[in-house]
Motif scaffolding. Structure first.
Motif, PDB file in Angstrom:
ATOM      1  N   TYR A  56       0.857  -1.191   0.000  1.00  0.00           N
ATOM      2  CA  TYR A  56       0.000   0.000   0.000  1.00  0.00           C
ATOM      3  C   TYR A  56       0.886   1.231   0.000  1.00  0.00           C
ATOM      4  CZ  TYR A  56      -3.815   3.129   1.308  1.00  0.00           C
ATOM      5  OH  TYR A  56      -4.746   4.135   1.327  1.00  0.00           O
ATOM      6  N   TYR A  57       0.493   2.225  -0.818  1.00  0.00           N
ATOM      7  CA  TYR A  57       1.330   3.404  -0.994  1.00  0.00           C
ATOM      8  C   TYR A  57       0.558   4.682  -0.727  1.00  0.00           C
ATOM      9  CZ  TYR A  57       4.073  -0.068  -3.513  1.00  0.00           C
ATOM     10  OH  TYR A  57       4.778  -1.193  -3.837  1.00  0.00           O
ATOM     11  N   ASP A  59      -0.499   8.311  -1.833  1.00  0.00           N
ATOM     12  CA  ASP A  59      -0.907   8.706  -3.186  1.00  0.00           C
ATOM     13  C   ASP A  59       0.249   9.257  -4.024  1.00  0.00           C
ATOM     14  OD1 ASP A  59      -4.255   9.889  -2.293  1.00  0.00           O
ATOM     15  OD2 ASP A  59      -3.480   7.886  -2.745  1.00  0.00           O
ATOM     16  N   SER A  60       1.087  10.074  -3.433  1.00  0.00           N
ATOM     17  CA  SER A  60       2.152  10.720  -4.210  1.00  0.00           C
ATOM     18  C   SER A  60       3.271   9.756  -4.592  1.00  0.00           C
ATOM     19  CB  SER A  60       2.731  11.900  -3.429  1.00  0.00           C
ATOM     20  OG  SER A  60       3.286  11.466  -2.218  1.00  0.00           O
ATOM     21  N   LYS A  62       2.512   6.417  -5.512  1.00  0.00           N
ATOM     22  CA  LYS A  62       1.968   5.374  -6.378  1.00  0.00           C
ATOM     23  C   LYS A  62       2.543   5.479  -7.787  1.00  0.00           C
ATOM     24  CE  LYS A  62      -2.407   4.827  -3.926  1.00  0.00           C
ATOM     25  NZ  LYS A  62      -3.876   5.043  -3.975  1.00  0.00           N
TER      26      LYS A  62
END
Length: 121
Positions: A56-57, A59-60, A62
């Motif tokens: 899981y990342y 947002d910035s 991804k």
């Protein structure tokens, strides 16, 4: 006692890549990375459940960062591509025992000393 030691930080130009490594004594329920830029609060970067499950990342990150785990080598990795100047920060590896969230990693007592990443434009 979980001990974690990061390595692999350095200075790169924008668009470049780095791979961070985190050697640990024991894996925990949740393993991940967070960072802290000068004058800013800590922010989550990437996390996985033990064994590298369900990465899981933030947002910035991804599409640019990839987290992986090799329990045979007791090592957590963070491959960082297409680096930007705003990625400049101290990067920390952390482990959480019961909850897998940004907060659980950032507040965890199980974290390394950090490895610095500087991205120049």
């Amino acid at each position: 006692q979980v001990q974690l030691v990061e390595s692999g930080g350095g200075s790169v130009q924008a668009g470049g890549s780095l791979r961070l490594s985190c050697a640990y004594t024991y894996s925990r329920y949740c393993m991940g990375w967070f960072r802290q830029a000068p004058g800013k609060e800590r922010e989550g970067v990437a996390r996985v459940f033990n064994g590298g499950i369900s990465p899981y990342y933030a947002d910035s990150m991804k599409g640019r960062f990839t987290i992986s785990q090799d329990n045979a080598k007791n090592t957590l990795y963070l491959q960082m591509n297409s680096l930007k100047p705003e990625d400049t920060a101290m990067y920390y590896c952390a482990a959480a025992a019961y909850v897998c969230s940004w907060d659980s990693l950032i507040r965890s007592d199980y974290r390394g000393q950090g490895t610095p990443v500087t991205v120049s434009s």
